[in-house]
Scaffold this active site. Sequence first.
Site, PDB file in Angstrom:
ATOM      1  N   GLY A 113     143.169   0.291  20.496  1.00 26.62           N
ATOM      2  CA  GLY A 113     143.569   1.402  19.644  1.00 26.62           C
ATOM      3  C   GLY A 113     142.334   2.121  19.136  1.00 26.62           C
ATOM      4  O   GLY A 113     141.254   1.530  19.051  1.00 26.62           O
ATOM      5  N   GLN A 154     137.328   7.575  13.653  1.00 32.98           N
ATOM      6  CA  GLN A 154     136.324   6.662  14.217  1.00 32.98           C
ATOM      7  C   GLN A 154     135.368   7.400  15.156  1.00 32.98           C
ATOM      8  O   GLN A 154     134.277   6.923  15.440  1.00 32.98           O
ATOM      9  CB  GLN A 154     137.007   5.533  14.996  1.00 32.98           C
ATOM     10  CG  GLN A 154     137.762   4.560  14.120  1.00 32.98           C
ATOM     11  CD  GLN A 154     138.384   3.454  14.949  1.00 32.98           C
ATOM     12  OE1 GLN A 154     139.465   3.616  15.495  1.00 32.98           O
ATOM     13  NE2 GLN A 154     137.686   2.333  15.080  1.00 32.98           N
ATOM     14  N   CYS A 209     137.897  -4.458  15.277  1.00 35.15           N
ATOM     15  CA  CYS A 209     137.855  -3.005  15.135  1.00 35.15           C
ATOM     16  C   CYS A 209     136.642  -2.467  15.890  1.00 35.15           C
ATOM     17  O   CYS A 209     135.562  -3.042  15.782  1.00 35.15           O
ATOM     18  CB  CYS A 209     137.750  -2.656  13.653  1.00 35.15           C
ATOM     19  SG  CYS A 209     137.688  -0.895  13.319  1.00 35.15           S
ATOM     20  N   LEU A 210     136.833  -1.374  16.626  1.00 32.86           N
ATOM     21  CA  LEU A 210     135.704  -0.802  17.373  1.00 32.86           C
ATOM     22  C   LEU A 210     134.629  -0.267  16.431  1.00 32.86           C
ATOM     23  O   LEU A 210     133.490  -0.084  16.839  1.00 32.86           O
ATOM     24  CB  LEU A 210     136.185   0.312  18.309  1.00 32.86           C
ATOM     25  CG  LEU A 210     137.046  -0.142  19.500  1.00 32.86           C
ATOM     26  CD1 LEU A 210     137.509   1.058  20.302  1.00 32.86           C
ATOM     27  CD2 LEU A 210     136.289  -1.112  20.397  1.00 32.86           C
ATOM     28  N   HIS A 262     147.008  -0.642  11.857  1.00 30.81           N
ATOM     29  CA  HIS A 262     145.541  -0.664  11.718  1.00 30.81           C
ATOM     30  C   HIS A 262     144.980   0.753  11.896  1.00 30.81           C
ATOM     31  O   HIS A 262     144.124   1.195  11.121  1.00 30.81           O
ATOM     32  CB  HIS A 262     144.979  -1.624  12.779  1.00 30.81           C
ATOM     33  CG  HIS A 262     143.490  -1.676  12.882  1.00 30.81           C
ATOM     34  ND1 HIS A 262     142.764  -2.825  12.663  1.00 30.81           N
ATOM     35  CD2 HIS A 262     142.582  -0.725  13.211  1.00 30.81           C
ATOM     36  CE1 HIS A 262     141.472  -2.571  12.836  1.00 30.81           C
ATOM     37  NE2 HIS A 262     141.334  -1.303  13.175  1.00 30.81           N
ATOM     38  N   GLU A 263     145.486   1.481  12.895  1.00 33.28           N
ATOM     39  CA  GLU A 263     144.951   2.825  13.184  1.00 33.28           C
ATOM     40  C   GLU A 263     145.371   3.832  12.108  1.00 33.28           C
ATOM     41  O   GLU A 263     144.592   4.709  11.745  1.00 33.28           O
ATOM     42  CB  GLU A 263     145.400   3.299  14.571  1.00 33.28           C
ATOM     43  CG  GLU A 263     144.998   2.405  15.742  1.00 33.28           C
ATOM     44  CD  GLU A 263     143.538   2.004  15.764  1.00 33.28           C
ATOM     45  OE1 GLU A 263     142.692   2.754  15.238  1.00 33.28           O
ATOM     46  OE2 GLU A 263     143.231   0.917  16.286  1.00 33.28           O
ATOM     47  N   HIS A 278     143.046   3.801   9.312  1.00 33.78           N
ATOM     48  CA  HIS A 278     141.829   4.597   9.549  1.00 33.78           C
ATOM     49  C   HIS A 278     142.031   6.046   9.103  1.00 33.78           C
ATOM     50  O   HIS A 278     141.111   6.674   8.587  1.00 33.78           O
ATOM     51  CB  HIS A 278     141.464   4.594  11.038  1.00 33.78           C
ATOM     52  CG  HIS A 278     140.678   3.405  11.486  1.00 33.78           C
ATOM     53  ND1 HIS A 278     139.444   3.091  10.986  1.00 33.78           N
ATOM     54  CD2 HIS A 278     140.948   2.454  12.418  1.00 33.78           C
ATOM     55  CE1 HIS A 278     138.980   1.996  11.585  1.00 33.78           C
ATOM     56  NE2 HIS A 278     139.885   1.582  12.458  1.00 33.78           N
TER      57      HIS A 278
HETATM   58 ZN    ZN Z   1     139.745  -0.072  13.696  1.00 34.34          ZN
END
Ligand code: ZN
Length: 192
Positions: free
Chosen positions: A46, A51, A109-110, A151-152, A155
């Site tokens: 995701g 991000q 998380c990226l 989660h997204e 963000h």
């Molecule tokens: Zn993340």
Amino acid sequence: MAILEILHYPDPRLRKKSEPIPAVTEEVSQFAQDMLETMYSFHGIGLAAPQVDRRIRMLVADCRPKDEAGSRYHLEDATDLEKNVQQPLVLINPEIVKKEGETTYDEGCLSIPSYYETVKRFEYIEVEAFNEKGEKILVKTDGLLAICIQHEIDHLDGKLFIDRLSTIKANRLKAKIKKFGYPDEQDDESEE
Ligand code: ZN
């Protein structure tokens, strides 16, 4: 198509609230494709627009299990609801309209690469959004996809998974990040 740069915690740009997208233009759908390409290139499931330094309410997800070495999620793990959702998924201006139950998952998380911690989420969600074609869609899911979407969406509100940990756990994780940094940065440092 382009691979975009991913911002890393504690970059303050990750803490800003994102704005709704007024219209799904050609540029918006092109950007969604760039986000997908970026997500795949970093082996993510995701990615949210902030991000990659865009404060707009858009996220992409592809939680389909990959039976490859190192994958944490296998074919038999996908739920029936998840299998009914067409992926990859592009969600524009997503709103959770229903949430039920409780589940936990070891989230990563990226923007916080190589760190994982158990986070509590709703088990089942229904999400209203627009897709990359500008069509209104309703996604009903549980499983990893439900966790990933929550989660997204966090963000988009400037929230990270570390904000959902107990203070003790969050402080421990932040201290570790401070001490060890992220994998690609460690190459420049000594072994100490
Ligand atoms: Zn993340």
